[in-house]
Design a protein around this motif. Structure first.
Motif, PDB file in Angstrom:
ATOM      1  N   VAL A  99      54.223  69.928  21.949  1.00 54.65           N
ATOM      2  CA  VAL A  99      55.050  70.150  21.296  1.00 54.65           C
ATOM      3  C   VAL A  99      55.549  68.942  20.028  1.00 54.65           C
ATOM      4  O   VAL A  99      55.769  68.903  18.905  1.00 54.65           O
ATOM      5  CB  VAL A  99      56.298  70.774  21.546  1.00 54.65           C
ATOM      6  N   THR A 100      55.730  67.662  20.471  1.00 50.53           N
ATOM      7  CA  THR A 100      56.407  66.007  20.190  1.00 50.53           C
ATOM      8  C   THR A 100      55.622  65.908  19.252  1.00 50.53           C
ATOM      9  O   THR A 100      56.361  65.434  18.095  1.00 50.53           O
ATOM     10  CB  THR A 100      56.777  66.003  21.389  1.00 50.53           C
ATOM     11  N   ILE A 101      54.708  65.784  20.007  1.00 51.59           N
ATOM     12  CA  ILE A 101      52.885  65.551  19.000  1.00 51.59           C
ATOM     13  C   ILE A 101      52.709  66.229  17.708  1.00 51.59           C
ATOM     14  O   ILE A 101      51.913  65.453  17.072  1.00 51.59           O
ATOM     15  CB  ILE A 101      52.267  64.518  19.725  1.00 51.59           C
ATOM     16  N   VAL A 157      64.690  66.014  23.323  1.00 57.74           N
ATOM     17  CA  VAL A 157      63.529  65.431  22.569  1.00 57.74           C
ATOM     18  C   VAL A 157      63.199  65.607  21.145  1.00 57.74           C
ATOM     19  O   VAL A 157      62.182  65.677  20.406  1.00 57.74           O
ATOM     20  CB  VAL A 157      62.353  66.663  23.734  1.00 57.74           C
ATOM     21  N   THR A 158      63.434  67.285  21.110  1.00 54.27           N
ATOM     22  CA  THR A 158      63.621  68.271  19.806  1.00 54.27           C
ATOM     23  C   THR A 158      64.373  66.960  18.971  1.00 54.27           C
ATOM     24  O   THR A 158      63.926  67.309  17.653  1.00 54.27           O
ATOM     25  CB  THR A 158      63.357  69.393  20.359  1.00 54.27           C
ATOM     26  N   PRO A 177      58.985  59.610  18.323  1.00 51.65           N
ATOM     27  CA  PRO A 177      56.653  59.165  18.111  1.00 51.65           C
ATOM     28  C   PRO A 177      56.082  59.647  19.465  1.00 51.65           C
ATOM     29  O   PRO A 177      56.430  60.339  20.469  1.00 51.65           O
ATOM     30  CB  PRO A 177      57.631  57.288  18.282  1.00 51.65           C
ATOM     31  N   VAL A 178      55.299  58.992  19.277  1.00 53.42           N
ATOM     32  CA  VAL A 178      53.821  59.290  20.663  1.00 53.42           C
ATOM     33  C   VAL A 178      54.291  58.549  21.956  1.00 53.42           C
ATOM     34  O   VAL A 178      54.159  59.086  22.802  1.00 53.42           O
ATOM     35  CB  VAL A 178      52.326  58.814  19.739  1.00 53.42           C
ATOM     36  N   GLY A 238      56.450  70.105  30.864  1.00 49.03           N
ATOM     37  CA  GLY A 238      56.377  68.600  30.568  1.00 49.03           C
ATOM     38  C   GLY A 238      54.977  68.656  29.315  1.00 49.03           C
ATOM     39  O   GLY A 238      54.830  67.798  28.327  1.00 49.03           O
ATOM     40  N   LEU A 239      53.762  69.058  30.630  1.00 46.87           N
ATOM     41  CA  LEU A 239      52.815  68.918  29.194  1.00 46.87           C
ATOM     42  C   LEU A 239      53.199  69.930  27.837  1.00 46.87           C
ATOM     43  O   LEU A 239      52.544  69.042  26.935  1.00 46.87           O
ATOM     44  CB  LEU A 239      51.110  69.207  30.156  1.00 46.87           C
ATOM     45  N   THR A 240      53.504  70.671  27.540  1.00 49.59           N
ATOM     46  CA  THR A 240      54.021  71.403  26.711  1.00 49.59           C
ATOM     47  C   THR A 240      54.632  70.724  25.784  1.00 49.59           C
ATOM     48  O   THR A 240      54.575  70.828  24.824  1.00 49.59           O
ATOM     49  CB  THR A 240      53.963  72.381  26.939  1.00 49.59           C
ATOM     50  N   LEU A 241      56.109  70.534  26.125  1.00 46.49           N
ATOM     51  CA  LEU A 241      56.628  69.511  25.543  1.00 46.49           C
ATOM     52  C   LEU A 241      55.914  68.108  24.899  1.00 46.49           C
ATOM     53  O   LEU A 241      56.826  67.842  23.960  1.00 46.49           O
ATOM     54  CB  LEU A 241      58.379  68.369  26.331  1.00 46.49           C
ATOM     55  N   LEU A 242      55.423  67.486  26.204  1.00 46.72           N
ATOM     56  CA  LEU A 242      54.044  66.745  25.251  1.00 46.72           C
ATOM     57  C   LEU A 242      53.761  66.424  23.820  1.00 46.72           C
ATOM     58  O   LEU A 242      53.384  65.960  22.428  1.00 46.72           O
ATOM     59  CB  LEU A 242      53.765  65.378  25.694  1.00 46.72           C
TER      60      LEU A 242
END
Length: 263
Positions: A256-258, A150-151, A156-157, A250-254
């Motif tokens: 960080v991604t956005i 993912v990183t 995108p969002v 999962g929420l942390t990954l989201l």
């Protein structure tokens, strides 16, 4: 004078330790009509691995890479798990009694409560174990395979939300069907007790992620999830525990991604 007899208090529900102890003396579930075993699990694992390899190969032929193609990251992460779980369900329909009976794919209100409790316990254990593990292997090696993909892909969002749904909900359901459903059922069909099923599925679940550095950590993560299946004898509790365990990562990954929180 009429005397109203005092009502005896209702027995309180057993605690976690009492529930685990009760498992030892409980009879094994009946698996009459089940005509599949370890071969079914190996087939499902082969479907998972080969589909992942095929998707990656097709992407590379078309010039895509895991570090640049959002579609390849999403398809390569989600499709193999969903396809493997679907094959597991089909096997139980063709060679057994269906997923509800063979995989124990059902739950009650008590199962949900048990899954929530063990999921919260799992979050605590995961945090402690991940902290110790990150110090042991170094922060640079502490990212999971999904997190690294993912990183690298800079999702995108919309794609980040899809990946969040996969990590927190779709993935746990698929993995529970495969490991604590199909593999667990294969172990019990051999006449081994559910403690053997718990141990084997916990270890194979960790190894099957194909992340050697994280295998020990994954075993710790899998223990509360397996206990949920062990206590209730149904997949619903372990699914809830797995969802709970994956939610914060999962929420942390989201986030960080956005870009809401720094990487």
């Amino acid at each position: 004078m009429n005397v109203t007899p005092s009502e005896s208090p209702e027995p309180s529900p057993p605690g976690l330790i009492e529930s685990v102890r009760a498992v030892s003396s409980a009879p094994e579930p009946d698996r009459a009509g089940q005509r599949w075993g370890f071969g079914a699990f190996l087939l499902v694992e082969a479907v998972f691995i080969l589909s992942a390899v095929f998707i990656t190969a097709v992407g590379r032929i078309n010039g895509a890479s895991l570090s640049s193609s959002v579609s390849l990251v999403l398809i390569g992460s989600i499709v193999p798990s969903v396809l493997a779980a679907a094959v597991a369900v089909v096997i139980t329909k063709v060679r057994g009694n269906g997923p509800v009976i063979d995989l124990r794919l059902q739950w009650t209100r008590e199962d949900v409560a048990t899954g929530l409790k063990l999921g919260i316990l799992g979050l605590f254990l995961t945090y402690v174990a991940a902290t110790i593990w990150a110090k042991a292997v170094g922060e640079e090696n502490a990212t999971s395979a999904v997190g690294e993909l993912v990183t690298q892909a800079s999702l995108p969002v919309s794609a980040a939300v899809v990946m969040f749904l996969y990590v927190c909900f779709i993935g746990p359901v698929c993995e529970e069907i495969i490991y604590r459903g199909l593999l667990w059922g294969a172990v019990e069909r051999q006449g081994w007790n559910r403690w053997a099923a718990f141990g084997m599925t916990t270890v194979i679940f960790a190894i099957s992620h194909l992340e050697p550095l994280r295998t020990t950590l994954l075993i710790v993560i899998a223990i509360p999830i397996g206990i949920a299946r062990l206590i209730t004898r149904r997949l619903g509790a372990s699914i809830v525990a797995h969802v709970m365990n994956n939610f914060l990562p999962g929420l942390t990954l989201l986030l960080v991604t956005i870009g809401v929180i720094p990487a």
